[in-house]
Design a protein around this motif. Structure first.
Motif, PDB file in Angstrom:
ATOM      1  N   GLY A 585       0.785  -1.227   0.000  1.00 35.92           N
ATOM      2  CA  GLY A 585       0.000   0.000   0.000  1.00 35.92           C
ATOM      3  C   GLY A 585       0.815   1.273   0.000  1.00 35.92           C
ATOM      4  N   ALA A 586       2.139   1.154  -0.070  1.00 36.01           N
ATOM      5  CA  ALA A 586       2.983   2.352  -0.033  1.00 36.01           C
ATOM      6  C   ALA A 586       2.896   3.116  -1.355  1.00 36.01           C
ATOM      7  N   ALA A 587       3.111   4.414  -1.275  1.00 32.92           N
ATOM      8  CA  ALA A 587       3.207   5.249  -2.466  1.00 32.92           C
ATOM      9  C   ALA A 587       4.620   5.123  -3.025  1.00 32.92           C
ATOM     10  N   VAL A 588       4.725   4.813  -4.313  1.00 32.57           N
ATOM     11  CA  VAL A 588       6.036   4.633  -4.934  1.00 32.57           C
ATOM     12  C   VAL A 588       6.138   5.531  -6.158  1.00 32.57           C
ATOM     13  N   THR A 589       7.367   5.732  -6.598  1.00 31.25           N
ATOM     14  CA  THR A 589       7.617   6.538  -7.795  1.00 31.25           C
ATOM     15  C   THR A 589       8.206   5.661  -8.888  1.00 31.25           C
ATOM     16  N   ALA A 590       8.060   6.082 -10.117  1.00 31.14           N
ATOM     17  CA  ALA A 590       8.574   5.321 -11.259  1.00 31.14           C
ATOM     18  C   ALA A 590      10.063   5.045 -11.095  1.00 31.14           C
ATOM     19  N   GLY A 591      10.461   3.790 -11.296  1.00 30.07           N
ATOM     20  CA  GLY A 591      11.862   3.415 -11.192  1.00 30.07           C
ATOM     21  C   GLY A 591      12.312   3.039  -9.792  1.00 30.07           C
ATOM     22  N   ALA A 599      18.985 -15.228  -8.791  1.00 33.53           N
ATOM     23  CA  ALA A 599      19.114 -16.518  -9.481  1.00 33.53           C
ATOM     24  C   ALA A 599      20.522 -16.610 -10.024  1.00 33.53           C
ATOM     25  N   MET A 600      21.119 -17.789  -9.906  1.00 33.79           N
ATOM     26  CA  MET A 600      22.433 -18.053 -10.484  1.00 33.79           C
ATOM     27  C   MET A 600      23.465 -16.991 -10.088  1.00 33.79           C
ATOM     28  N   LYS A 601      23.540 -16.707  -8.785  1.00 32.84           N
ATOM     29  CA  LYS A 601      24.525 -15.774  -8.237  1.00 32.84           C
ATOM     30  C   LYS A 601      24.308 -14.334  -8.681  1.00 32.84           C
ATOM     31  N   MET A 602      23.118 -14.009  -9.173  1.00 34.58           N
ATOM     32  CA  MET A 602      22.847 -12.653  -9.646  1.00 34.58           C
ATOM     33  C   MET A 602      21.602 -12.122  -8.956  1.00 34.58           C
ATOM     34  N   GLU A 603      21.686 -10.880  -8.477  1.00 34.39           N
ATOM     35  CA  GLU A 603      20.541 -10.231  -7.865  1.00 34.39           C
ATOM     36  C   GLU A 603      20.067  -9.105  -8.768  1.00 34.39           C
ATOM     37  N   HIS A 604      18.749  -9.032  -8.994  1.00 28.61           N
ATOM     38  CA  HIS A 604      18.206  -8.038  -9.914  1.00 28.61           C
ATOM     39  C   HIS A 604      16.986  -7.379  -9.281  1.00 28.61           C
ATOM     40  N   PRO A 605      16.940  -6.028  -9.252  1.00 30.87           N
ATOM     41  CA  PRO A 605      15.774  -5.346  -8.694  1.00 30.87           C
ATOM     42  C   PRO A 605      14.644  -5.252  -9.719  1.00 30.87           C
ATOM     43  N   VAL A 606      13.415  -5.355  -9.249  1.00 27.21           N
ATOM     44  CA  VAL A 606      12.235  -5.107 -10.080  1.00 27.21           C
ATOM     45  C   VAL A 606      11.724  -3.728  -9.716  1.00 27.21           C
ATOM     46  N   LEU A 607      11.568  -2.866 -10.717  1.00 31.19           N
ATOM     47  CA  LEU A 607      11.276  -1.459 -10.468  1.00 31.19           C
ATOM     48  C   LEU A 607       9.813  -1.127 -10.727  1.00 31.19           C
ATOM     49  N   ALA A 608       9.341  -0.076 -10.070  1.00 27.11           N
ATOM     50  CA  ALA A 608       7.972   0.399 -10.282  1.00 27.11           C
ATOM     51  C   ALA A 608       7.838   0.944 -11.703  1.00 27.11           C
ATOM     52  N   PRO A 609       6.796   0.542 -12.442  1.00 22.96           N
ATOM     53  CA  PRO A 609       6.642   1.015 -13.825  1.00 22.96           C
ATOM     54  C   PRO A 609       6.229   2.471 -13.922  1.00 22.96           C
ATOM     55  N   HIS A 610       5.607   2.991 -12.857  1.00 23.88           N
ATOM     56  CA  HIS A 610       5.169   4.385 -12.849  1.00 23.88           C
ATOM     57  C   HIS A 610       4.838   4.781 -11.404  1.00 23.88           C
ATOM     58  N   ALA A 631       4.279  -7.517  -8.480  1.00 24.70           N
ATOM     59  CA  ALA A 631       3.594  -6.401  -7.823  1.00 24.70           C
ATOM     60  C   ALA A 631       2.789  -5.660  -8.881  1.00 24.70           C
ATOM     61  N   THR A 632       1.782  -4.931  -8.420  1.00 21.79           N
ATOM     62  CA  THR A 632       1.061  -4.021  -9.301  1.00 21.79           C
ATOM     63  C   THR A 632       1.137  -2.625  -8.700  1.00 21.79           C
ATOM     64  N   VAL A 633       1.173  -1.643  -9.581  1.00 18.67           N
ATOM     65  CA  VAL A 633       1.218  -0.242  -9.136  1.00 18.67           C
ATOM     66  C   VAL A 633       0.039   0.492  -9.753  1.00 18.67           C
ATOM     67  N   THR A 634      -0.880   0.901  -8.902  1.00 18.72           N
ATOM     68  CA  THR A 634      -2.078   1.614  -9.345  1.00 18.72           C
ATOM     69  C   THR A 634      -1.809   3.113  -9.345  1.00 18.72           C
ATOM     70  N   PRO A 635      -1.943   3.760 -10.511  1.00 17.95           N
ATOM     71  CA  PRO A 635      -1.693   5.206 -10.555  1.00 17.95           C
ATOM     72  C   PRO A 635      -2.603   5.955  -9.583  1.00 17.95           C
ATOM     73  N   VAL A 636      -2.067   6.991  -8.967  1.00 17.52           N
ATOM     74  CA  VAL A 636      -2.849   7.805  -8.047  1.00 17.52           C
ATOM     75  C   VAL A 636      -3.766   8.712  -8.850  1.00 17.52           C
ATOM     76  N   ALA A 637      -5.063   8.677  -8.515  1.00 18.44           N
ATOM     77  CA  ALA A 637      -6.023   9.513  -9.229  1.00 18.44           C
ATOM     78  C   ALA A 637      -5.718  10.989  -8.980  1.00 18.44           C
ATOM     79  N   VAL A 638      -5.834  11.787 -10.043  1.00 13.14           N
ATOM     80  CA  VAL A 638      -5.586  13.227  -9.926  1.00 13.14           C
ATOM     81  C   VAL A 638      -6.836  13.916  -9.370  1.00 13.14           C
ATOM     82  N   THR A 639      -6.688  14.637  -8.268  1.00  8.48           N
ATOM     83  CA  THR A 639      -7.809  15.338  -7.646  1.00  8.48           C
ATOM     84  C   THR A 639      -8.041  16.660  -8.371  1.00  8.48           C
TER      85      THR A 639
END
Length: 655
Positions: A585-591, A599-610, A631-639
């Motif tokens: 439920g946290a607010a995140v920013t793109a990237g 996997a196989m001695k390698m660590e890779h981050p998964v980034l927020a799409p927006h 994960a899914t990232v739901t865009p914040v509605a513009v007020t």
């Protein structure tokens, strides 16, 4: 050497190509071999090739190959009187050496003292520096707060290399360009070091901008003799993982080579070293007379075959003789040149992400040495190192060895998992590699690796494989014919050309064939109905598509591209979730990093799409498949802006 060793049975505490390589020498020496394996390696070649084999645990290395107690129990159960740890896993484990001593089992490796000193990068630096071996400016971060580390880092100066004090193989190493990136690098390096080595102590060193990585093969016996068996060039690497190695090095002066060998022997003698070891140095490509000690690996190295090629020695046989109390022979004269290329299960076109799968076809050429972890039918999983084979070529000179290696790679076939073979051929053809103008950043200059379209012969071979799978002869029809493949995948023949078949590449490009010219292409079909093809060392996975799928893709390509991004954050590779960086439920920013996959001695981050609110679909310890949504990232509605009364508008202003 002692021709009558007292070692009768050796348990090989490893897997893959090094286990097979050790078993081969044990067989030649008339010594009984015992393999260990996890439940992911039940059908692995090393299990079948050993005289005996013992199951020691589940697939994760921490529950099998890294379990000291399980390894000792397996040795006792099988009657082994010695343990060979290979490299990686427990090869530099003080705990294993001590457990062997308590159980009365010979540990084929150095003393506990050597392991304790040289297995800790911080201790090793201080130890060899006190004996006149030059070291890179730096410091150990053990016992320091992050603020104190930052202060010391400022004194040393950036860029810096952060690396675990324990372990090796480049695992956990982070390059820090400036002070802003230090905190993130420290956290990542500690997490990886803790998981891989059980120790999160770190060392920080000045980063030499154009280093060459040179290592010296040393050997010691229990009679006080330490010898050097020449040096190896290990400069061609990425992410601190070696890719191509050679012996001797490419163009070092005789004077510098002699100084390197002397420094390596001095470092090994300082711990009364017994067995095979490697002392690693950095040579500044811009000041080639300067060299610095990096570390000592207290084990056999992955690249030991190139030293065997130029010395004519079997280094595993030498290890066995020394462990049995034998004396070392005089160092032989070096002859010729050898080059080794590591074949990794990875996709260079996708930033070298690991690849897994069942090997449909594996074939290697004659005339070169190939040490392989796989065979046709093997499963490549995400639990272990991505290296699946090594190809070693020898010649009277460097140019000949490079040419023979390239030819051998062109004739190597791996179908069922992506590999770096085509990239290796590109690397060997690079003019700087050919001329010997090397530094550890050279590979980065060749990136990113662009996806190449399949050749006409590859598509034609895929078409023939598709038709062969249906059990039908080449059709001659004037209307569309659809036929079902395994896994529900459809192929199509069009009415414009009854011989044409369309495929989708992993780059999501449609390719078609109306050619029957297959040439030397090899093809095989996987369990999902996709067709793998190999030509001149390059392999591709092609997925048959029907006429409707082609039409939909072509229509989609004609529509304007939407600027919106998909809400799902997907795993770029199969692997284990090792960290979750945000709360539900946290607010995140793109990237922004959401989770990290290993996997196989390698660590890779998964980034927020927006920007938006995150909903997590995985937790630490979960296994993710490639392209799985984590994960899914739901865009914040513009007020909408609040309505402003006219009387509240400042003079000269607007609403």
């Amino acid at each position: 050497m002692n021709d009558s060793p007292t070692i009768d049975t050796v348990l090989v505490a490893n897997r893959g190509e090094i286990a097979r390589r050790i078993i081969r020498t044990l067989r030649d020496q008339g010594i009984r071999s015992v393999a260990v394996y996890s439940d992911a390696d039940v059908a692995a070649p090393h299990v079948r090739e050993a005289d005996d084999a013992v199951l020691i645990g589940r697939a994760p290395a921490a529950e099998s190959y890294l379990d000291v107690d399980a390894v000792i129990r397996a040795a006792q159960h099988s009657g082994a009187d010695a343990i060979h740890p290979g490299y990686g896993f427990l090869s530099e484990s003080v705990a294993l050496a001590q457990a062997c001593a308590r159980a009365g089992i010979v540990f084929i490796g150095p003393s506990t003292l050597a392991l304790e000193i040289m297995g800790d990068k911080a201790k090793a630096r201080e130890h060899v520096a006190a004996r006149g071996v030059p070291v890179v400016p730096g410091f150990t971060a053990e016992g320091l707060s992050d603020a104190e580390i930052a202060g010391r880092a400022d004194e040393i100066g950036y860029p810096l290399l952060v690396k675990p004090s324990a372990g090796g193989g480049g695992k956990g190493m982070e390059i820090v360009s400036d002070a802003d990136g230090l905190g993130t690098a420290l956290a990542s390096a500690r997490r990886i070091a803790r998981a891989a080595f059980g120790d999160d102590a770190l060392v920080l060193e000045r980063l030499i901008r154009r280093p060459r990585h040179i290592e010296v093969q040393v050997f010691g016996d229990s009679h006080g003799t330490v010898i050097a068996l020449g040096e190896r060039e290990c400069t061609l690497q990425r992410r601190h993982q070696k890719v191509v190695e050679e012996a001797p090095s490419a163009g070092l002066t005789v004077g510098l080579t002699e100084r390197l060998l002397e420094a390596a022997v001095r470092a090994a003698e300082s711990v009364a070293y017994v067995g095979a070891g490697t002392v690693e140095f950095l040579v500044d490509a811009d000041a080639p007379d300067d060299f610095f000690f990096i570390e000592m690996n207290t084990r056999l190295q992955v690249e030991h075959p190139v030293t065997e090629a130029v010395t004519g020695l079997d280094l595993v046989a030498l290890q066995l003789g020394v462990a049995a109390g034998g004396a070392l022979p005089a160092p032989p004269a070096l002859s010729g040149h050898a080059v080794e290329a590591r074949i990794y299960a990875e996709s260079p076109e996708r930033d070298f992400l690991p690849s897994t799968g069942r090997i449909l076809r594996f074939a290697v050429p004659r005339g070169v040495r190939v040490d392989a972890a796989i065979e046709t039918g093997s499963e490549v999983t995400g639990f272990y190192d991505p290296m699946i084979a090594k190809v070693i070529a020898y010649g009277p000179d460097r140019a000949t060895a490079l040419a023979r290696l390239d030819q051998a790679l062109a004739q190597t076939i791996v179908l069922g998992a992506d590999t770096n073979i085509a990239f290796l051929r590109q690397l060997l053809a690079n003019e700087r590699v050919v001329s010997g103008d090397l530094d550890t950043g050279l590979i980065e200059t060749l990136l990113p690796v662009r996806s190449a379209e399949p050749s006409a012969a590859m598509i034609a071979a895929a078409k023939q494989e598709l038709l062969r799978g249906t059990g039908r002869a080449e059709p001659r029809l004037t209307q569309d014919v659809l036929f079902r493949r395994s896994g529900g995948v459809w192929g199509a023949l069009t009415d414009t050309d009854a011989r044409a078949v369309a495929f989708l590449t992993d780059a999501e490009e449609i390719v078609e064939s109306s050619s029957d010219a297959v040439g030397g292409v090899i093809a095989a079909t996987d369990a999902d109905g996709a067709i793998w093809v190999s030509e001149d060392g390059r392999s591709m996975r092609l997925r048959p598509v029907d006429r409707r799928q082609r039409m939909l893709r072509r229509l989609a390509a004609q529509r304007p591209v939407s600027a919106e991004t998909a809400p799902e954050a997907r795993a770029p590779m199969p692997g284990s979730i090792v960290a979750v960086h945000v709360e539900e439920g946290a607010a995140v920013t793109a990237g922004q990093p959401l989770v990290s996959i290993e996997a196989m001695k390698m660590e890779h981050p998964v980034l927020a799409p927006h920007d938006g609110t995150v909903h997590l679909l995985v937790t630490v310890g979960d296994q993710a498949k490639r392209d799985q949504a984590v994960a899914t990232v739901t865009p914040v509605a513009v007020t909408p802006a609040e309505t402003i009364a006219p009387e509240d508008i400042p003079e000269g202003g607007t609403a």
